[in-house]
Every structure is written in C-alpha cells, then in structure tokens.
Design an enzyme around this catalytic site. Structure first.
Site, PDB file in Angstrom:
ATOM      1  N   HIS A   1       0.967  -1.152  -0.022  1.00  0.00           N
ATOM      2  CA  HIS A   1       0.037   0.021  -0.123  1.00  0.00           C
ATOM      3  C   HIS A   1       0.901   1.162   0.079  1.00  0.00           C
ATOM      4  CE1 HIS A   1      -3.263   2.596   0.787  1.00  0.00           C
ATOM      5  NE2 HIS A   1      -2.688   3.030   2.073  1.00  0.00           N
TER       6      HIS A   1
ATOM      7  N   LYS B   1      -0.710  10.879   0.847  1.00  0.00           N
ATOM      8  CA  LYS B   1       0.396  10.243  -0.234  1.00  0.00           C
ATOM      9  C   LYS B   1       0.060  10.556  -1.590  1.00  0.00           C
ATOM     10  CE  LYS B   1      -0.508   5.963   1.009  1.00  0.00           C
ATOM     11  NZ  LYS B   1      -1.513   6.213   2.318  1.00  0.00           N
TER      12      LYS B   1
ATOM     13  N   ASP C   1      -1.562   4.097  -4.979  1.00  0.00           N
ATOM     14  CA  ASP C   1      -2.497   3.330  -3.707  1.00  0.00           C
ATOM     15  C   ASP C   1      -1.788   1.864  -3.394  1.00  0.00           C
ATOM     16  OD1 ASP C   1      -4.082   4.314  -2.049  1.00  0.00           O
ATOM     17  OD2 ASP C   1      -6.046   3.472  -3.062  1.00  0.00           O
TER      18      ASP C   1
ATOM     19  N   ARG D   1      16.971  14.363  13.121  1.00  0.00           N
ATOM     20  CA  ARG D   1      17.304  15.768  12.934  1.00  0.00           C
ATOM     21  C   ARG D   1      18.584  16.113  12.310  1.00  0.00           C
ATOM     22  NH1 ARG D   1      14.114  18.923  16.648  1.00  0.00           N
ATOM     23  NH2 ARG D   1      15.121  20.590  15.506  1.00  0.00           N
TER      24      ARG D   1
END
EC number: 2.7.11.-
Lengths: 312, 85
Positions: free
Chosen positions: A138, A159, A177, A243
């Site tokens: 997916h 998405k 998808d 980070r």
C-alpha cells in the site's frame, strides 16, 4: 503468480511453431534453459527434461552426423511428457526425426531466426522476471529525478496529494495506492501499477483522475526500480524524528533492504518539496556527498582542535 | 489480528460505487484492514487498491483486521458484502 505456458513464449518472442502444437499449453516451471548437447550424444542420466530445450548450430550439426535409427531414439528420449518445448535457433532446418518425435509426444517445436546465445539470454530474462518473488504494498510510487521513491503511510495521510504535487512539478507517477513489487536478482525491486488502475490517482474530494490525460505521457512511467522509501506519518509530539540524517533507517521488502526516511506530516508542511529534496539528497549520498557526515566531521574537528591563537 | 474468509454476494461485485461505500465503511474504524484475493493483498481503506482487485460476485476474499475494533470492522464489512443488494 501467473503461470507461464509455452504459448506465452511463442507470442512474446514471435517464434514459428513447426510441430507438436498439441503441447503449446504446457507449463514452464523453471527459468533455466537447457542446451541438450550431452543428451544428443546419448547421456540422459541428468537430462533436465522440465526445462525449455534449445538446439543451435552445434547441437544440430552433431545430430546430422548420427545414424538414422540413433537420431530417432535420441529425439524420442528428448521429447518427454513434461518437456515444455524445443526451440531451434538461427532459422535452421528442422530434421524430420525431430518433427515426428515432437508430434508423437506433443512437445512443441519452435523456431527463431536469431542467434542461440541471444535467444537464450532473452528468454532467460523474460522467465526470471515472470518467476520473480512478488508482493503488493500500500503506497505510491513516483520517479523523482530518476530515483524511484515509494511513499508509504496510513490511509488519508496525504500520499496521493503529495504525488499529485510531485507530478505537477514535473516528476512521474508509476502507481497510486497499490504498488506491485517484484524482486529481480537479489538486490533489485521493480514496482509497477496493477494494470486496472495504471496512470490513475485518487484525490479525496475530486475522485479518480487520469494523470496521463491531464498532464501528458511525460508524467507517467510503467515501472521503476525502487531505491528509497518515504514514510509519511501524522506528527507525534512524543516521537523523536531524525534531526541530523546521520543514521540510515532501513525497510525490508522481500530480501532487499531499502533506505527509509520517516517524515512527519503537519498542516503547512510542503510535503512534495520535502520528498523532492529527500530524493535529491539520496542521489548526492550515492555520489559520495554526505552533508550530515561531513558537517559532523567538521564539528568534531572544531571541538577537538586547540583554541585559535588569534582568538585570545 | 483476525482473519475471515468470506464470499462476495453483492450481485454487481465490488464495482466502483459499492467499492467506494466499502472503503467508507472500513474508514470508520481505527483498525488496519486488509483484503486479499488471489494472494494479492490491498489496504481495504484505499479505494484504488480495492478496485484494482476487481472482485466479482461469488468470489471468495480474505478479510484481515488488526486493531482495537477489529471484531466490529470485520463483522460490519462481512455484512456489507454478504447482502445481495
């Protein structure tokens, strides 16, 4: 997985069917191809009868030197009830004994005008891609600056919207998808769209749109090697996000580890730009430029070095 | 995680409109829901994936749910595809 039959090979490689047409529905179960030279010489102990057999110039010229009764016997042994077919290359003449044995046993005899080695490698490639391990994931697959980026994340995280923005910025959509992925070799994943939803994108509120008709043929690709995974997730204030970019997170799909970045989603964050930059940064890293590592090295050097004498 | 094999009785199969409704139902629950047909597994909350399977009437599918309300979502979706209309 879809079955591969001899007739698929005939259609795909435009082979000429000479004899044994009863057998064109035989199933091919191995991607290996055999050149039965030893068998022609009478050694059948390890004959790989379930494979496609390829007869080239060498095998056939040897065959012509055999006595007639031997020819018939060898060919009957070659055409077993599970042999998916025999391919004659270089457009060579097919001996009558081969045709008779094939018609009796129902083993298709096919002919190609091309050279033996090129027929062999092309059919092997085709069969290996057909027999490759397969899965569906997916997510959305986009080609960004030549990097195949698989965007994953919960339903409704954005998405498809990110993919739309990426297409608008000149990148190419591969699948929305549902991405079908097959593994080629031991380290390559190739993604494509299920045929029914190829070039389509679903955007909440708009419905299904056709990216190729809207943005042109340059906005889509049929398949793409996957190099990077971007996982979108709703911003969780208790979670630590990367980070620095010093460590590479990995995601395993079948036997292949892919680098993965988790990107938190929050209103106002321009996801498409972030994903685009992630793809560019990935390319930079592969070219040997790792900004985070270089910066970290500089910082360490600065901390460890003696204080600047002019800075007193 | 629970799995259930069910047969689709909807006379039209999961065409576009029923598929949209199916996905809407699935999205009302927080559990992750997957639907499997012929060894192809798609997310039951995403309409494109669901439609790419082209599920026809009389076909058998596998529903898989994982989460707090997995029982509810499976029974709701089973009821949805089991009725004929």
């Amino acid at each position: 997985m879809a079955k591969v039959r001899t007739k698929d090979i005939i259609e795909r490689f435009e082979l000429e069917l000479i004899a044994g047409k009863d057998g064109i529905h035989r199933e091919i179960i191995k991607s290996d191809i055999s050149r039965p030279g030893m068998e022609m010489a009478g050694y059948f102990k390890h004959y790989p009868k379930e494979r496609l057999q390829l007869l080239g110039k060498t095998e056939l010229s040897f065959f012509y030197d055999l006595a007639n009764d031997v020819k018939q016997d060898r060919m009957e042994k070659l055409c077993t009830d599970i042999t998916p077919g025999i391919i004659i290359t270089r457009g060579l003449e097919v001996p009558q004994q081969v045709i008779d044995a094939a018609n009796n046993a129902g083993v298709p005899i096919m002919r190609s005008p091309h050279k033996t080695t090129s027929v062999m490698s092309r059919i092997t490639n085709y069969l290996e891609s057909k027999f490759a391990p397969f899965t569906a994931i997916h997510g959305v697959l986009v080609d960004i600056y030549g990097v195949g980026v698989l965007i994953t994340g919960q339903s409704g995280v954005g998405k498809s919207e990110a993919a739309l923005e990426l297409v608008k910025r000149g990148h190419r959509l591969v699948a929305d998808d549902s991405v079908e992925i097959r593994q080629e070799d031991f380290d390559t994943l190739i993604g494509n769209s299920p045929p029914l939803i190829e070039h389509l994108l679903e955007i909440r509120g708009l419905g299904i749109i056709d990216v190729m008709t809207l943005f042109g043929a340059g906005a889509v690709r049929n398949y793409k090697r996957i190099s990077l995974v971007i996982n979108l997730e709703l911003w969780d204030k208790d979670k630590q996000y990367d980070r620095l970019g010093l460590d590479e997170e990995l995601m395993k799909i079948m036997d292949v580890d892919l680098p993965k970045a988790t990107i938190p989603v929050r209103p106002g964050r321009n996801l498409a730009v972030i994903i685009e930059v992630a793809a560019m940064n990935f390319r930079l890293k592969r070219m040997g430029i790792n900004t985070a590592a270089e910066f970290s090295k500089k910082l360490t050097k600065m901390i460890e070095s003696d204080p600047d004498p002019f800075d007193q | 995680m629970i799995e259930r094999k069910i047969t689709v009785n909807l006379t039209t199969g999961l065409q576009a409109r029923p598929a949209a409704k199916f996905v809407q139902e699935a999205n009302r629950y927080s559990s992750n829901v997957f639907l499997e047909k012929d060894n192809k597994r798609v997310n039951a909350k995403s309409i494109m994936g669901l439609m790419s399977l082209a599920v026809g009437t009389g076909e058998e599918i596998l529903l898989v749910a994982d989460g707090a309300d997995e029982e509810d979502v499976i029974s709701e979706l089973t009821a949805f595809v089991s009725k004929e209309q």
